[in-house]
Design a protein around this motif. Structure first.
Motif, PDB file in Angstrom:
ATOM      1  N   PRO A  64       0.809  -1.228   0.000  1.00 23.66           N
ATOM      2  CA  PRO A  64       0.000   0.000   0.000  1.00 23.66           C
ATOM      3  C   PRO A  64       0.840   1.276   0.000  1.00 23.66           C
ATOM      4  O   PRO A  64       0.324   2.351  -0.339  1.00 23.66           O
ATOM      5  CB  PRO A  64      -0.817  -0.114   1.303  1.00 23.66           C
ATOM      6  CG  PRO A  64      -0.905  -1.581   1.559  1.00 23.66           C
ATOM      7  CD  PRO A  64       0.430  -2.123   1.120  1.00 23.66           C
ATOM      8  N   TYR A 105      -8.624  -4.784  -2.781  1.00 19.33           N
ATOM      9  CA  TYR A 105      -7.596  -3.746  -2.943  1.00 19.33           C
ATOM     10  C   TYR A 105      -6.470  -4.225  -3.857  1.00 19.33           C
ATOM     11  O   TYR A 105      -6.065  -3.516  -4.779  1.00 19.33           O
ATOM     12  CB  TYR A 105      -7.024  -3.356  -1.576  1.00 19.33           C
ATOM     13  CG  TYR A 105      -5.797  -2.478  -1.685  1.00 19.33           C
ATOM     14  CD1 TYR A 105      -5.919  -1.128  -2.002  1.00 19.33           C
ATOM     15  CD2 TYR A 105      -4.514  -3.002  -1.507  1.00 19.33           C
ATOM     16  CE1 TYR A 105      -4.803  -0.317  -2.136  1.00 19.33           C
ATOM     17  CE2 TYR A 105      -3.388  -2.198  -1.632  1.00 19.33           C
ATOM     18  CZ  TYR A 105      -3.550  -0.860  -1.945  1.00 19.33           C
ATOM     19  OH  TYR A 105      -2.433  -0.066  -2.087  1.00 19.33           O
ATOM     20  N   ARG A 124      -7.451  -4.507  -7.459  1.00 19.53           N
ATOM     21  CA  ARG A 124      -7.606  -3.207  -8.118  1.00 19.53           C
ATOM     22  C   ARG A 124      -6.277  -2.521  -8.377  1.00 19.53           C
ATOM     23  O   ARG A 124      -6.191  -1.653  -9.249  1.00 19.53           O
ATOM     24  CB  ARG A 124      -8.477  -2.270  -7.267  1.00 19.53           C
ATOM     25  CG  ARG A 124      -9.904  -2.719  -7.050  1.00 19.53           C
ATOM     26  CD  ARG A 124     -10.751  -1.588  -6.483  1.00 19.53           C
ATOM     27  NE  ARG A 124     -10.134  -0.916  -5.360  1.00 19.53           N
ATOM     28  CZ  ARG A 124     -10.291  -1.284  -4.081  1.00 19.53           C
ATOM     29  NH1 ARG A 124     -11.025  -2.346  -3.792  1.00 19.53           N
ATOM     30  NH2 ARG A 124      -9.714  -0.608  -3.115  1.00 19.53           N
ATOM     31  N   THR A 125      -5.224  -2.870  -7.625  1.00 20.96           N
ATOM     32  CA  THR A 125      -3.985  -2.074  -7.675  1.00 20.96           C
ATOM     33  C   THR A 125      -2.767  -2.822  -8.195  1.00 20.96           C
ATOM     34  O   THR A 125      -1.714  -2.216  -8.378  1.00 20.96           O
ATOM     35  CB  THR A 125      -3.657  -1.520  -6.274  1.00 20.96           C
ATOM     36  OG1 THR A 125      -3.531  -2.601  -5.341  1.00 20.96           O
ATOM     37  CG2 THR A 125      -4.739  -0.545  -5.808  1.00 20.96           C
ATOM     38  N   ARG A 185      -3.442   0.799 -11.866  1.00 22.02           N
ATOM     39  CA  ARG A 185      -4.902   0.693 -11.861  1.00 22.02           C
ATOM     40  C   ARG A 185      -5.326  -0.508 -12.688  1.00 22.02           C
ATOM     41  O   ARG A 185      -4.986  -0.619 -13.869  1.00 22.02           O
ATOM     42  CB  ARG A 185      -5.507   1.970 -12.419  1.00 22.02           C
ATOM     43  CG  ARG A 185      -7.016   2.037 -12.343  1.00 22.02           C
ATOM     44  CD  ARG A 185      -7.496   3.401 -12.785  1.00 22.02           C
ATOM     45  NE  ARG A 185      -8.942   3.489 -12.799  1.00 22.02           N
ATOM     46  CZ  ARG A 185      -9.609   4.580 -13.114  1.00 22.02           C
ATOM     47  NH1 ARG A 185      -8.937   5.683 -13.448  1.00 22.02           N
ATOM     48  NH2 ARG A 185     -10.924   4.597 -13.106  1.00 22.02           N
ATOM     49  N   LYS A 207       2.580  -1.744  -9.541  1.00 19.79           N
ATOM     50  CA  LYS A 207       1.469  -1.047  -8.890  1.00 19.79           C
ATOM     51  C   LYS A 207       0.788  -0.152  -9.926  1.00 19.79           C
ATOM     52  O   LYS A 207       1.445   0.648 -10.596  1.00 19.79           O
ATOM     53  CB  LYS A 207       2.005  -0.192  -7.725  1.00 19.79           C
ATOM     54  CG  LYS A 207       0.931   0.577  -6.939  1.00 19.79           C
ATOM     55  CD  LYS A 207       0.205  -0.331  -5.989  1.00 19.79           C
ATOM     56  CE  LYS A 207      -0.693   0.418  -5.020  1.00 19.79           C
ATOM     57  NZ  LYS A 207       0.056   1.040  -3.906  1.00 19.79           N
ATOM     58  N   THR A 260       1.784   4.555  -7.236  1.00 26.15           N
ATOM     59  CA  THR A 260       1.241   4.105  -8.513  1.00 26.15           C
ATOM     60  C   THR A 260       2.297   4.284  -9.601  1.00 26.15           C
ATOM     61  O   THR A 260       2.896   5.345  -9.733  1.00 26.15           O
ATOM     62  CB  THR A 260      -0.023   4.902  -8.868  1.00 26.15           C
ATOM     63  OG1 THR A 260      -1.022   4.676  -7.873  1.00 26.15           O
ATOM     64  CG2 THR A 260      -0.564   4.474 -10.227  1.00 26.15           C
ATOM     65  N   ASP A 294      -8.766  -1.930 -13.417  1.00 22.49           N
ATOM     66  CA  ASP A 294     -10.223  -1.947 -13.294  1.00 22.49           C
ATOM     67  C   ASP A 294     -10.918  -2.067 -14.646  1.00 22.49           C
ATOM     68  O   ASP A 294     -12.029  -1.581 -14.838  1.00 22.49           O
ATOM     69  CB  ASP A 294     -10.714  -0.707 -12.549  1.00 22.49           C
ATOM     70  CG  ASP A 294     -10.447   0.587 -13.315  1.00 22.49           C
ATOM     71  OD1 ASP A 294      -9.757   0.528 -14.342  1.00 22.49           O
ATOM     72  OD2 ASP A 294     -10.951   1.651 -12.888  1.00 22.49           O
ATOM     73  N   SER A 333      -1.228  -4.184 -11.361  1.00 24.49           N
ATOM     74  CA  SER A 333      -1.505  -4.040 -12.788  1.00 24.49           C
ATOM     75  C   SER A 333      -0.643  -4.932 -13.654  1.00 24.49           C
ATOM     76  O   SER A 333      -0.839  -4.990 -14.871  1.00 24.49           O
ATOM     77  CB  SER A 333      -1.307  -2.582 -13.215  1.00 24.49           C
ATOM     78  OG  SER A 333       0.020  -2.149 -12.948  1.00 24.49           O
TER      79      SER A 333
END
Length: 352
Positions: free
Chosen positions: A260, A317, A320-321, A338, A336, A264, A340, A323
């Protein structure tokens, strides 16, 4: 831990911006503080260095030398931390008054050859060349190339886009076993590879590894609360590398606590995945979900979670994160980003 970067962090951010912003940053940080960081980075040399800024000159390095190199401070900062190869528009060199002695004119010219060498060594330090990670690993004694592992070729592939960025790197495991003054080869390698990077090393034993942009932190990678605090204090990180204990439960704990705190577009790297198959390290020949490799395998399904559940569902989580994931021999890179994208329409699943 944070205070150490109060000068370097904003300077590394501003160095590739326009000259006005860089000058404003140097003024705010003070030329003396910026010059001190620059001199710490390049080390000692046999010539005097005068750095000028806003009409003022501050002398650093061998102030007793009779050879002086003068540079604008902002030019020196851009040479050291910037990208690309620029000329030195503000460069001036002063040498001793020429005097002819018993050596004659030929001897006098010969004696000056050493001056050029000394000046060039300083300028080369202020504009270090781009060397590949394998070469840097050998020079600084990192085990990521040639010492049981051949990882640097994979690191080059994944890290090339970040090389000139002001990244924050955290590596778990400094090396050197229990000796406080041993290890740190990989941290020094990263410092030279990421010329604008801030490099953090975490080890369970206290380490005295130092460097211009290196800091060593003592802590336990199996302590999730500690890792979360570390991430909040020093992150977000562009790169996290787990080269720590390699015990499977430690690897899993570290990933869930620190991912976390990866920015990104950043990467989380897990080394030495062979232990996922070794029972004495908490592994298993089949690498089930309880192992580090099993954890990473589960992320592959997470990448495609929209095809497994609701095609327009949000997912967890991590689903979704994360990639992207790349596997190489005994090492994996988790990206890391997106994730979705919607899945294929539900009716397609039962069409035939």
């Amino acid at each position: 831990m944070v205070a150490r970067w109060t000068v370097l962090a904003p300077l590394l951010q501003a160095v590739t911006a326009g000259r006005d912003l860089l000058d404003d940053t140097i003024s705010r940080l003070t030329p003396e503080a910026v010059a001190a960081e620059l001199v710490t980075e390049i080390g000692d040399h046999d010539v005097r260095l005068d750095l000028t800024f806003a009409g003022r000159t501050t002398s650093h390095l061998r102030t007793d030398s009779d050879v002086t190199v003068s540079l604008d401070l902002a030019d020196a900062v851009r040479g050291l931390y910037g990208t690309g190869e620029r000329p030195w528009p503000s460069l001036a060199v002063r040498t001793p008054d020429p005097e002819l002695d018993e050596r004659g004119i030929a001897g006098w010219f010969h004696s000056r050859k050493g001056l050029a060498d000394a000046v060039q060594q300083l300028l080369s330090a202020l504009r270090p060349g781009r060397r590949d990670l394998g070469e840097l690993a050998v020079e600084y004694g990192s085990d990521k190339w040639g010492d049981l592992h051949w990882y640097t070729q994979h690191y080059e592939r994944h890290f090339a886009r970040l090389r000139d960025e002001p990244v924050k790197v955290l590596e778990i495991g400094i090396g050197g076993w229990e000796a406080p003054d041993s290890g740190g080869g990989s941290l020094r390698m990263w410092q030279r590879y990421f010329r604008r990077g801030l490099i953090h090393g975490l080890d369970i034993v206290p380490k005295t590894v130092t460097g211009p942009r290196i800091t060593a932190i003592q802590g336990d990678q199996s302590d999730a609360e500690f890792l979360d605090r570390l991430g909040r204090d020093l992150g977000p990180f562009d790169v996290v590398i787990d080269d720590g204990s390699h015990f499977n439960d430690h690897v899993r704990t570290s990933f869930h606590a620190l991912f976390p705190h990866v920015r990104t577009g950043g990467l989380y790297v897990v080394e030495d995945l062979q232990t996922a198959y070794w029972p004495s390290w908490g592994g298993h020949p089949d690498a089930p979900a309880t192992t580090s490799m099993g954890m990473l395998k589960s992320f592959v399904d997470g990448l495609n979670q929209a095809e497994v559940r609701d095609p327009r569902g949000e997912g967890t989580y991590l689903e979704r994160t994360i990639s992207g994931i790349s596997f190489h021999h005994n090492i994996a890179f988790v990206e890391k980003g997106r994730n979705d994208e919607e899945g294929g329409p539900a009716f397609m699943r039962t069409l035939y």
